[in-house]
Design an enzyme around this catalytic site. Structure first.
Site, mmCIF file in Angstrom:
data_model
loop_
_atom_site.group_PDB
_atom_site.id
_atom_site.type_symbol
_atom_site.label_atom_id
_atom_site.label_comp_id
_atom_site.label_asym_id
_atom_site.label_seq_id
_atom_site.Cartn_x
_atom_site.Cartn_y
_atom_site.Cartn_z
ATOM 1 N N GLY A 58 45.423 32.489 34.073
ATOM 2 C CA GLY A 58 45.103 31.013 34.481
ATOM 3 C C GLY A 58 43.988 30.617 33.987
ATOM 4 O O GLY A 58 43.332 29.753 34.754
ATOM 5 N N ASP A 108 33.800 32.537 50.989
ATOM 6 C CA ASP A 108 33.622 32.497 52.673
ATOM 7 C C ASP A 108 32.163 32.847 52.673
ATOM 8 O O ASP A 108 31.563 32.111 53.489
ATOM 9 C CB ASP A 108 34.521 33.437 53.307
ATOM 10 C CG ASP A 108 36.162 33.261 53.207
ATOM 11 O OD1 ASP A 108 36.467 31.674 52.904
ATOM 12 O OD2 ASP A 108 36.804 34.124 53.044
ATOM 13 N N HIS A 157 41.265 35.687 54.307
ATOM 14 C CA HIS A 157 40.665 34.677 53.436
ATOM 15 C C HIS A 157 41.476 33.418 53.411
ATOM 16 O O HIS A 157 41.799 32.650 52.566
ATOM 17 C CB HIS A 157 40.590 35.247 52.034
ATOM 18 C CG HIS A 157 40.186 34.121 51.037
ATOM 19 N ND1 HIS A 157 38.832 33.753 51.393
ATOM 20 C CD2 HIS A 157 40.461 33.721 50.062
ATOM 21 C CE1 HIS A 157 38.396 32.963 50.295
ATOM 22 N NE2 HIS A 157 39.743 32.748 49.609
#
Length: 334
Positions: free
Chosen positions: A24, A167, A194
């Site tokens: 990706g 996070d 998450h």
């Protein structure tokens, strides 16, 4: 209870050759992530794959004078298998980002199939690689990878990671803004999952536990849990958190490689197969882990939680169990 070691730099004296594949690589996360990996001296062989555009990204990055070779691949000529062949680290940011009005179910229905197909290719071409899953929803896509690897007989729980570093990055930044301190010196332990309410910042374990008011705590927790919505709104629905996620993914990849290189005390948070709540049917959980030559070396205890955090944890576990089952069922019921 873990405390963060000094932020690990990209400098390395390792003579190990690191073959890293980004699946990706032409996307909003993939491009800046590939740039950061090109700048990392641990990476010597960088393979970029996407349905289109990866060869152009690779050509662009190949002009940067660092000691790594970059190649781009697309589906033509079995490009995915070539990109993955004997890779040691596979980072998966592939998929679509969440857009305004899109539910997590919508997101899952698209990304789960993409992740399954990439996981299948990885299992067949680099079964011993460390797999870093960025594609959302991570709470469900990590189980998709695990079940895919199980079906093919190559699952190693110590080498499968859901990247939750964003996070931690946000928590460090946001608490520093509240306290007017240096964000590079701040650390907040993040546990759970998450997404949204599954993200639990353990503010009671910070040095500001007695200073933060209940109102500040509620606002800070909410901002850490839903920080991604800030970015989507600021980009007017035209994008999500791509640059900060690329930074977070690069940082976690560097830590995994540091562990593989035998460095000591490499600690990060990640969503991994965990014993912490397995007796409650929760196979995966995010917490502080120590990374080593074989991947996950140790999973840390959560440490003391106050009553507020215990309440967050109960809500988290209920949601997390559903998220994990959703990912497992996608493969098992196919």
């Amino acid at each position: 209870m873990f405390r963060l070691v000094a932020k690990r730099s990209f400098s390395s004296t390792s003579t190990n050759l690191r073959k890293v594949a980004v699946l990706g690589a032409a996307g909003g996360i993939g491009q800046p992530l590939s740039l950061l990996l090109k700048l990392n001296p641990r990476v010597t062989d960088l393979r970029l794959y996407d349905l289109k555009g990866a060869t152009g990204v690779a050509a662009d990055l190949s002009h940067i004078p660092t000691n790594s070779v970059v190649n781009g691949y697309t589906p033509e000529n079995d490009g995915l298998s070539t990109a993955l062949k004997d890779a040691e680290l596979v980072v998966i940011p592939a998929g679509v980002p969440r857009k305004p009005g899109m539910s997590r179910d919508d997101l899952f229905s698209i990304n789960a199939g993409i992740v399954r197909d990439l996981a299948t290719a990885a299992a067949n071409n680099c079964p011993n690689a460390s797999i870093l899953v960025i594609s959302n929803p991570v709470n469900s896509t990590v189980p998709v990878v695990a079940q895919t690897f199980r079906k093919l007989g190559v699952y190693n729980p110590r080498k499968l990671f859901g990247v939750t570093t964003l996070d931690s990055v946000r928590a460090s930044r946001f608490i520093s803004e509240l306290q007017n301190t240096d964000p590079t010196k701040e650390f907040v332990s993040i546990i759970g999952g998450h997404s949204g309410i599954t993200i639990i910042p353990l503010l009671s374990q910070t040095k500001y536990s007695e200073e933060i008011t209940p109102e500040q705590r509620d606002a800070l927790v909410n901002r850490i849990q839903f920080g991604g919505d800030e970015v989507v709104k600021a980009k007017n629905g035209a994008g999500s958190a791509t640059l900060s996620m690329a930074y977070a993914g690069s940082r976690f990849a560097n830590s995994v490689m540091a562990g593989l290189d035998g460095e000591s005390d490499v600690v990060e948070a990640a969503f991994v197969e965990s014993p912490l709540f397995k007796d409650e049917g929760i196979e995966f959980f995010a917490s502080q882990i120590t990374l080593g030559k074989d991947g996950v070396e140790r999973i840390g205890e959560l440490g003391p939680l106050n009553e507020y955090e215990k309440g967050l944890l109960e809500v988290c576990k209920e949601t997390l169990k559903k998220n994990i089952k959703k990912g497992e069922d996608f493969i098992n019921n196919a």
